[in-house]
Write an enzyme that holds these catalytic residues in place. Sequence first.
Site, PDB file in Angstrom:
ATOM      1  N   TYR A   1      -5.522  -4.521 -33.252  1.00 51.22           N
ATOM      2  CA  TYR A   1      -5.573  -5.814 -33.943  1.00 51.22           C
ATOM      3  C   TYR A   1      -4.291  -6.158 -34.713  1.00 51.22           C
ATOM      4  CZ  TYR A   1     -10.523  -5.374 -32.860  1.00 51.22           C
ATOM      5  OH  TYR A   1     -11.720  -5.224 -32.198  1.00 51.22           O
TER       6      TYR A   1
ATOM      7  N   HIS B   1     -20.803 -10.517 -28.574  1.00 49.84           N
ATOM      8  CA  HIS B   1     -21.351  -9.858 -27.389  1.00 49.84           C
ATOM      9  C   HIS B   1     -22.879  -9.810 -27.348  1.00 49.84           C
ATOM     10  CE1 HIS B   1     -17.153  -8.950 -27.047  1.00 49.84           C
ATOM     11  NE2 HIS B   1     -17.165  -8.296 -28.198  1.00 49.84           N
TER      12      HIS B   1
ATOM     13  N   HIS C   1     -10.384 -14.571 -30.116  1.00 49.39           N
ATOM     14  CA  HIS C   1     -10.324 -13.120 -30.279  1.00 49.39           C
ATOM     15  C   HIS C   1      -8.863 -12.704 -30.412  1.00 49.39           C
ATOM     16  CE1 HIS C   1     -14.528 -12.912 -29.450  1.00 49.39           C
ATOM     17  NE2 HIS C   1     -14.326 -13.706 -28.420  1.00 49.39           N
TER      18      HIS C   1
ATOM     19  N   SER D   1      -7.709  -9.683 -29.979  1.00 53.44           N
ATOM     20  CA  SER D   1      -7.381  -8.761 -28.889  1.00 53.44           C
ATOM     21  C   SER D   1      -7.779  -9.368 -27.548  1.00 53.44           C
ATOM     22  CB  SER D   1      -8.135  -7.442 -29.093  1.00 53.44           C
ATOM     23  OG  SER D   1      -9.536  -7.649 -28.984  1.00 53.44           O
TER      24      SER D   1
ATOM     25  N   ARG E   1     -17.210  -5.545 -23.936  1.00 50.55           N
ATOM     26  CA  ARG E   1     -16.504  -6.615 -24.655  1.00 50.55           C
ATOM     27  C   ARG E   1     -16.158  -7.787 -23.735  1.00 50.55           C
ATOM     28  NH1 ARG E   1     -15.089  -4.585 -29.814  1.00 50.55           N
ATOM     29  NH2 ARG E   1     -14.743  -2.348 -29.714  1.00 50.55           N
TER      30      ARG E   1
HETATM   31  C1  DQA Z   1     -12.685  -9.311 -31.725  1.00 50.61           C
HETATM   32  C2  DQA Z   1     -13.138  -8.586 -30.457  1.00 50.61           C
HETATM   33  C3  DQA Z   1     -14.551  -8.045 -30.608  1.00 50.61           C
HETATM   34  O1  DQA Z   1     -14.937  -7.356 -29.422  1.00 50.61           O
HETATM   35  C4  DQA Z   1     -14.617  -7.085 -31.775  1.00 50.61           C
HETATM   36  O2  DQA Z   1     -15.935  -6.614 -31.946  1.00 50.61           O
HETATM   37  C5  DQA Z   1     -14.059  -7.658 -33.023  1.00 50.61           C
HETATM   38  C6  DQA Z   1     -12.840  -8.434 -32.955  1.00 50.61           C
HETATM   39  C7  DQA Z   1     -11.198  -9.735 -31.644  1.00 50.61           C
HETATM   40  O3  DQA Z   1     -10.798 -10.552 -32.479  1.00 50.61           O
HETATM   41  O4  DQA Z   1     -10.461  -9.254 -30.791  1.00 50.61           O
HETATM   42  O5  DQA Z   1     -14.575  -7.406 -34.111  1.00 50.61           O
HETATM   43  O6  DQA Z   1     -13.468 -10.477 -31.882  1.00 50.61           O
END
Ligand code: DQA
Length: 142
Positions: free
Chosen positions: A23, A77, A97, A99, A108
């Site tokens: 992140y 999810h 997101h 990531s 994911r």
């Molecule tokens: C997220 C991706 C999700 O899978 C994860 O649970 C997060 C962050 C992201 O910003 O990449 O908490 O939403």
Amino acid sequence: MSRVLVLNGVNLGSLGTRRPDVYGSQTLKDIESYLRDEFPSVELEFRQTDYEGDMVGWVREAVASDGLVINPGAWTHYAYALHDALETLAIPKVEVHLSNVHVREPWRRHSVVSPAVDAVVAGMGAFGYRVAVDYVLHRGDG
Ligand code: DQA
């Protein structure tokens, strides 16, 4: 002045120390400051919660805004209640997101909220929030 609500879900308050390899090192506060610098003439309301009920309430509140940007975190999810709240909201809305969820664990890759939003941004880090805010402000401009 346009009003955009930027909502962050579960565990996003730990950015900066949480998996910096995935992140990055920016905190949520850093992302908020970045957006405020990028959009000085937009009324940005930036929030985070670890409680799904709060998030659902905020999504309903978003009806009073011109656009919604939401990073639901892991709720993405499996949170059908969040999907249902988003689906009834008729303003421009984007799922973000930090990531690239598509190159991580298989679970994911599926979002239950995506069918209820206009667009999805993943893997661009904080820049993805910037793109999302821009989109909700200009959707329909052609
Ligand atoms: C997220 C991706 C999700 O899978 C994860 O649970 C997060 C962050 C992201 O910003 O990449 O908490 O939403």
